[in-house]
Design a protein around this motif. Sequence first.
Motif, mmCIF file in Angstrom:
data_model
loop_
_atom_site.group_PDB
_atom_site.id
_atom_site.type_symbol
_atom_site.label_atom_id
_atom_site.label_comp_id
_atom_site.label_asym_id
_atom_site.label_seq_id
_atom_site.Cartn_x
_atom_site.Cartn_y
_atom_site.Cartn_z
ATOM 1 N N ALA A 73 -8.514 16.024 4.077
ATOM 2 C CA ALA A 73 -8.083 14.739 3.515
ATOM 3 C C ALA A 73 -6.801 14.265 4.199
ATOM 4 C CB ALA A 73 -7.877 14.862 2.007
ATOM 5 N N CYS A 74 -5.892 15.188 4.475
ATOM 6 C CA CYS A 74 -4.656 14.820 5.184
ATOM 7 C C CYS A 74 -4.980 14.274 6.572
ATOM 8 C CB CYS A 74 -3.720 16.023 5.291
ATOM 9 S SG CYS A 74 -2.962 16.514 3.740
ATOM 10 N N GLY A 75 -5.872 14.945 7.277
ATOM 11 C CA GLY A 75 -6.271 14.471 8.597
ATOM 12 C C GLY A 75 -6.906 13.096 8.545
ATOM 13 N N ALA A 76 -7.789 12.903 7.577
ATOM 14 C CA ALA A 76 -8.432 11.594 7.423
ATOM 15 C C ALA A 76 -7.393 10.531 7.062
ATOM 16 C CB ALA A 76 -9.518 11.665 6.354
ATOM 17 N N LEU A 121 -6.660 14.748 14.602
ATOM 18 C CA LEU A 121 -7.539 15.780 15.170
ATOM 19 C C LEU A 121 -6.968 17.174 14.943
ATOM 20 C CD1 LEU A 121 -8.683 14.204 18.550
ATOM 21 C CD2 LEU A 121 -10.151 14.875 16.648
ATOM 22 N N GLU A 122 -5.649 17.305 15.022
ATOM 23 C CA GLU A 122 -5.015 18.607 14.768
ATOM 24 C C GLU A 122 -5.259 19.052 13.321
ATOM 25 O OE1 GLU A 122 -3.577 20.669 16.885
ATOM 26 O OE2 GLU A 122 -3.707 19.309 18.595
ATOM 27 N N ASP A 167 -10.933 23.357 10.072
ATOM 28 C CA ASP A 167 -12.032 24.183 10.588
ATOM 29 C C ASP A 167 -11.610 25.650 10.677
ATOM 30 O OD1 ASP A 167 -13.735 22.017 10.833
ATOM 31 O OD2 ASP A 167 -13.143 21.618 12.907
ATOM 32 N N VAL A 168 -10.390 25.895 11.118
ATOM 33 C CA VAL A 168 -9.894 27.273 11.196
ATOM 34 C C VAL A 168 -9.815 27.870 9.797
ATOM 35 C CG1 VAL A 168 -7.884 28.687 11.789
ATOM 36 C CG2 VAL A 168 -8.675 26.927 13.376
ATOM 37 N N LEU A 169 -9.295 27.110 8.849
ATOM 38 C CA LEU A 169 -9.226 27.602 7.466
ATOM 39 C C LEU A 169 -10.608 27.925 6.907
ATOM 40 C CD1 LEU A 169 -6.562 25.335 5.723
ATOM 41 C CD2 LEU A 169 -6.527 27.825 5.884
ATOM 42 N N ARG A 170 -11.569 27.086 7.236
ATOM 43 C CA ARG A 170 -12.927 27.263 6.715
ATOM 44 C C ARG A 170 -13.504 28.625 7.106
ATOM 45 N NH1 ARG A 170 -14.813 22.675 8.229
ATOM 46 N NH2 ARG A 170 -14.634 21.667 6.220
#
Length: 132
Positions: A18-21, A63-64, A70-73
């Motif tokens: 959500a932060c990235g979005a 993107l970061e 993705d890494v957390l997932r």
Amino acid sequence: MEELLAEVVGVLVTVVEACGAAVILVGAVWAFARFVWVGVRGHGSRAFVPVRLTLGRFLALGLEFQLASDVLRTAVAPSFRELGQLAAVAAIRTALNYFLSREIAEERRQVAEEAREATPDPAAPESPGRTA
């Protein structure tokens, strides 16, 4: 214990995504507002370069955040399939970020060059046709 960790990480993934979005959305809205403002005021096409640069920085930051989610997932007991997917997604996002950063750096260099060319050097001797 692993189930609790998986739930916590799931919530964190959602928050980071959500932060990235949000970063990308804010950047897009800001860039669009600046685009309209510059367009209405009738500045030349070079006036849009700072707008593009700022949008590019927002996109790179977004993107970061997406890569971090993705890494957390895959942080909790990842399978080889999940690790492979993460590697593929990370490679794509890293490549996007790399080329976006290169374009931003090139645009900055061009803007700086144009600014130097447009600003007269006070140490340079005056040309014969110039009067003070």
